[in-house]
Design a protein around this motif. Structure first.
Motif, PDB file in Angstrom:
ATOM      1  N   GLY A  10      25.323  93.844   5.267  1.00 28.64           N
ATOM      2  CA  GLY A  10      24.973  94.553   4.034  1.00 28.64           C
ATOM      3  C   GLY A  10      23.556  95.087   3.994  1.00 28.64           C
ATOM      4  O   GLY A  10      22.848  95.114   5.005  1.00 28.64           O
ATOM      5  N   PHE A  11      23.158  95.525   2.798  1.00 25.98           N
ATOM      6  CA  PHE A  11      21.871  96.184   2.603  1.00 25.98           C
ATOM      7  C   PHE A  11      20.711  95.392   3.204  1.00 25.98           C
ATOM      8  O   PHE A  11      20.566  94.194   2.961  1.00 25.98           O
ATOM      9  CB  PHE A  11      21.576  96.350   1.111  1.00 25.98           C
ATOM     10  CG  PHE A  11      22.255  97.524   0.459  1.00 25.98           C
ATOM     11  CD1 PHE A  11      23.049  98.394   1.180  1.00 25.98           C
ATOM     12  CD2 PHE A  11      22.094  97.757  -0.903  1.00 25.98           C
ATOM     13  CE1 PHE A  11      23.673  99.475   0.574  1.00 25.98           C
ATOM     14  CE2 PHE A  11      22.707  98.831  -1.527  1.00 25.98           C
ATOM     15  CZ  PHE A  11      23.498  99.690  -0.789  1.00 25.98           C
ATOM     16  N   CYS A  12      19.877  96.081   3.971  1.00 34.33           N
ATOM     17  CA  CYS A  12      18.622  95.484   4.420  1.00 34.33           C
ATOM     18  C   CYS A  12      17.576  95.749   3.337  1.00 34.33           C
ATOM     19  O   CYS A  12      17.821  96.485   2.371  1.00 34.33           O
ATOM     20  CB  CYS A  12      18.187  96.093   5.752  1.00 34.33           C
ATOM     21  SG  CYS A  12      17.769  97.843   5.650  1.00 34.33           S
ATOM     22  N   ALA A  18      15.143 101.550  -1.362  1.00 30.95           N
ATOM     23  CA  ALA A  18      15.299 102.993  -1.558  1.00 30.95           C
ATOM     24  C   ALA A  18      16.350 103.312  -2.614  1.00 30.95           C
ATOM     25  O   ALA A  18      16.138 104.140  -3.503  1.00 30.95           O
ATOM     26  CB  ALA A  18      15.665 103.660  -0.230  1.00 30.95           C
ATOM     27  N   VAL A  19      17.486 102.632  -2.522  1.00 31.26           N
ATOM     28  CA  VAL A  19      18.567 102.870  -3.482  1.00 31.26           C
ATOM     29  C   VAL A  19      18.123 102.505  -4.896  1.00 31.26           C
ATOM     30  O   VAL A  19      18.383 103.232  -5.863  1.00 31.26           O
ATOM     31  CB  VAL A  19      19.827 102.075  -3.080  1.00 31.26           C
ATOM     32  CG1 VAL A  19      20.883 102.152  -4.186  1.00 31.26           C
ATOM     33  CG2 VAL A  19      20.395 102.611  -1.774  1.00 31.26           C
ATOM     34  N   GLU A  20      17.443 101.381  -5.028  1.00 30.65           N
ATOM     35  CA  GLU A  20      16.971 100.958  -6.349  1.00 30.65           C
ATOM     36  C   GLU A  20      15.998 101.960  -6.947  1.00 30.65           C
ATOM     37  O   GLU A  20      16.003 102.197  -8.163  1.00 30.65           O
ATOM     38  CB  GLU A  20      16.304  99.582  -6.248  1.00 30.65           C
ATOM     39  CG  GLU A  20      17.288  98.437  -6.035  1.00 30.65           C
ATOM     40  CD  GLU A  20      16.603  97.094  -5.881  1.00 30.65           C
ATOM     41  OE1 GLU A  20      15.356  97.072  -5.691  1.00 30.65           O
ATOM     42  OE2 GLU A  20      17.304  96.062  -5.937  1.00 30.65           O
ATOM     43  N   GLN A  21      15.167 102.574  -6.098  1.00 30.82           N
ATOM     44  CA  GLN A  21      14.211 103.555  -6.589  1.00 30.82           C
ATOM     45  C   GLN A  21      14.906 104.800  -7.128  1.00 30.82           C
ATOM     46  O   GLN A  21      14.456 105.390  -8.118  1.00 30.82           O
ATOM     47  CB  GLN A  21      13.213 103.926  -5.495  1.00 30.82           C
ATOM     48  CG  GLN A  21      12.182 102.835  -5.238  1.00 30.82           C
ATOM     49  CD  GLN A  21      11.134 103.238  -4.215  1.00 30.82           C
ATOM     50  OE1 GLN A  21      11.314 103.064  -3.035  1.00 30.82           O
ATOM     51  NE2 GLN A  21      10.019 103.772  -4.674  1.00 30.82           N
ATOM     52  N   VAL A  22      16.008 105.204  -6.498  1.00 31.61           N
ATOM     53  CA  VAL A  22      16.750 106.362  -7.001  1.00 31.61           C
ATOM     54  C   VAL A  22      17.399 106.027  -8.339  1.00 31.61           C
ATOM     55  O   VAL A  22      17.299 106.804  -9.309  1.00 31.61           O
ATOM     56  CB  VAL A  22      17.822 106.820  -6.004  1.00 31.61           C
ATOM     57  CG1 VAL A  22      18.543 108.067  -6.544  1.00 31.61           C
ATOM     58  CG2 VAL A  22      17.219 107.139  -4.644  1.00 31.61           C
ATOM     59  N   SER A 264      23.512  99.938   5.456  1.00 28.63           N
ATOM     60  CA  SER A 264      23.734 100.844   4.332  1.00 28.63           C
ATOM     61  C   SER A 264      25.059 100.572   3.614  1.00 28.63           C
ATOM     62  O   SER A 264      25.550 101.416   2.861  1.00 28.63           O
ATOM     63  CB  SER A 264      23.721 102.303   4.818  1.00 28.63           C
ATOM     64  OG  SER A 264      22.481 102.616   5.391  1.00 28.63           O
ATOM     65  N   THR A 265      25.632  99.402   3.841  1.00 25.95           N
ATOM     66  CA  THR A 265      26.933  99.080   3.248  1.00 25.95           C
ATOM     67  C   THR A 265      26.756  98.230   1.993  1.00 25.95           C
ATOM     68  O   THR A 265      26.216  97.125   2.062  1.00 25.95           O
ATOM     69  CB  THR A 265      27.816  98.313   4.249  1.00 25.95           C
ATOM     70  OG1 THR A 265      27.873  99.038   5.480  1.00 25.95           O
ATOM     71  CG2 THR A 265      29.213  98.127   3.685  1.00 25.95           C
ATOM     72  N   PRO A 266      27.213  98.726   0.825  1.00 21.80           N
ATOM     73  CA  PRO A 266      27.079  97.971  -0.426  1.00 21.80           C
ATOM     74  C   PRO A 266      27.877  96.665  -0.399  1.00 21.80           C
ATOM     75  O   PRO A 266      28.925  96.578   0.247  1.00 21.80           O
ATOM     76  CB  PRO A 266      27.654  98.929  -1.483  1.00 21.80           C
ATOM     77  CG  PRO A 266      27.580 100.276  -0.852  1.00 21.80           C
ATOM     78  CD  PRO A 266      27.801 100.057   0.608  1.00 21.80           C
ATOM     79  N   ASN A 267      27.400  95.678  -1.121  1.00 24.48           N
ATOM     80  CA  ASN A 267      28.053  94.371  -1.151  1.00 24.48           C
ATOM     81  C   ASN A 267      29.472  94.420  -1.695  1.00 24.48           C
ATOM     82  O   ASN A 267      30.331  93.645  -1.269  1.00 24.48           O
ATOM     83  CB  ASN A 267      27.225  93.388  -1.987  1.00 24.48           C
ATOM     84  CG  ASN A 267      25.979  92.928  -1.264  1.00 24.48           C
ATOM     85  OD1 ASN A 267      25.913  92.968  -0.037  1.00 24.48           O
ATOM     86  ND2 ASN A 267      24.973  92.507  -2.018  1.00 24.48           N
TER      87      ASN A 267
END
Length: 281
Positions: A10-12, A18-22, A264-267
């Motif tokens: 899963g997410f590193c 990065a995703v959280e910032q978007v 880059s794979t969501p939980n």
């Protein structure tokens, strides 16, 4: 049946950040919002962000047409020139480059400013590598095979770095080859710890199971490398993006299954696959 889920799947850190910032920009409602390239190599995440009004800019030509709004640099980072263009256009720039990638930018900038020839071990077409090249003040060389090392001209000083998600074992082989050729080089192992741990765990699990499932986006470099590592240890290794892909696969005579996933794979996708395997196979 035994099911082994990798702890490192899963997410590193960099991708999660990065995703959280978007999503934070979306919550603030500061439209228009753009990302320079897909924020991560996962189609489901990108589609969800697009549904919330986030637009993907694919190249400098599209960037030049934007005159207002917020643009987010993805975790892969961009070159110096691209970042300067964003600032020059008066855009609000949110830099979500992975901190580990940022360290490579600084190392390449510093080494090339001192006159070193920069060698980047990685995929020349990957956005992270393209961005790293953009911070070299001297002509950079990108290699991913032993044969490509022959294209590097003799240099008095050389600095070698790596794409953060490159195969660690292969990186060592390439470095050894360069040393055999007598290159006077300073080697900086910039493969992130999370990548090394993920690859080591994937290899260990694949050795002990009858089938291996690797989850990740089709354009994800680190997921492809995980697949290659697992395939070398377990013949029945399957590369899937979502549960839908998995349902088309057949697992004959399987008593144990291992599961890992790219950075880059969501939980939620990992959990869907894990639940399905435990209940159906």
């Amino acid at each position: 049946m035994k099911v082994v889920l990798a702890k490192t799947a899963g997410f590193c850190f960099g991708v999660k950040r990065a995703v959280e910032q978007v999503y934070e920009q979306v919550r603030q409602g500061t439209l228009p919002i753009y990302t320079y390239g897909p924020i991560i190599h996962n189609e489901e995440v990108v589609a969800d962000l697009e549904s919330r009004g986030v637009q993907v800019i694919h190249d400098e030509e599209e960037l030049a047409k934007i005159t207002e709004g917020t643009i987010i640099i993805r975790s892969h980072g961009v070159g110096r020139e691209v970042q300067e263009k964003m600032n020059a256009q008066g855009l609000t720039v949110v830099d979500a480059t992975c901190p580990f990638v940022k360290k490579i930018h600084k190392a390449v900038d510093r080494a090339s400013a001192a006159g070193d020839t920069v060698v980047i071990v990685g995929d020349r077409n990957h956005p992270e590598v393209i961005g790293i090249c953009g911070w070299s003040r001297t002509k950079p060389y990108v290699v991913s095979t032993l044969e490509e090392i022959e294209t590097i001209p003799p240099a008095e000083k050389m600095t070698v770095v790596s794409q953060t998600t490159f195969n660690y074992k292969k990186f060592q082989e390439l470095v050894e080859k360069m040393e055999e050729k007598g290159y006077h080089s300073s080697v900086v192992n910039t493969i992130c710890n999370a990548t090394q741990e993920r690859q080591i765990e994937a290899r260990t699990i694949a050795k002990g199971v009858d089938a291996m499932i690797v989850i990740g986006g089709r354009h994800s470099s680190n997921t492809q490398k995980l697949y290659d590592i697992c395939k070398a240890e377990c013949n029945q290794t399957f590369y899937v993006q979502t549960l839908v892909d998995l349902k088309t696969q057949c697992f004959p005579n399987v008593r144990s299954v291992g599961i890992t996933a790219g950075a880059s794979t969501p939980n939620n996708i990992i959990e869907e696959v894990h639940t399905y395997v435990r209940s159906k196979l």
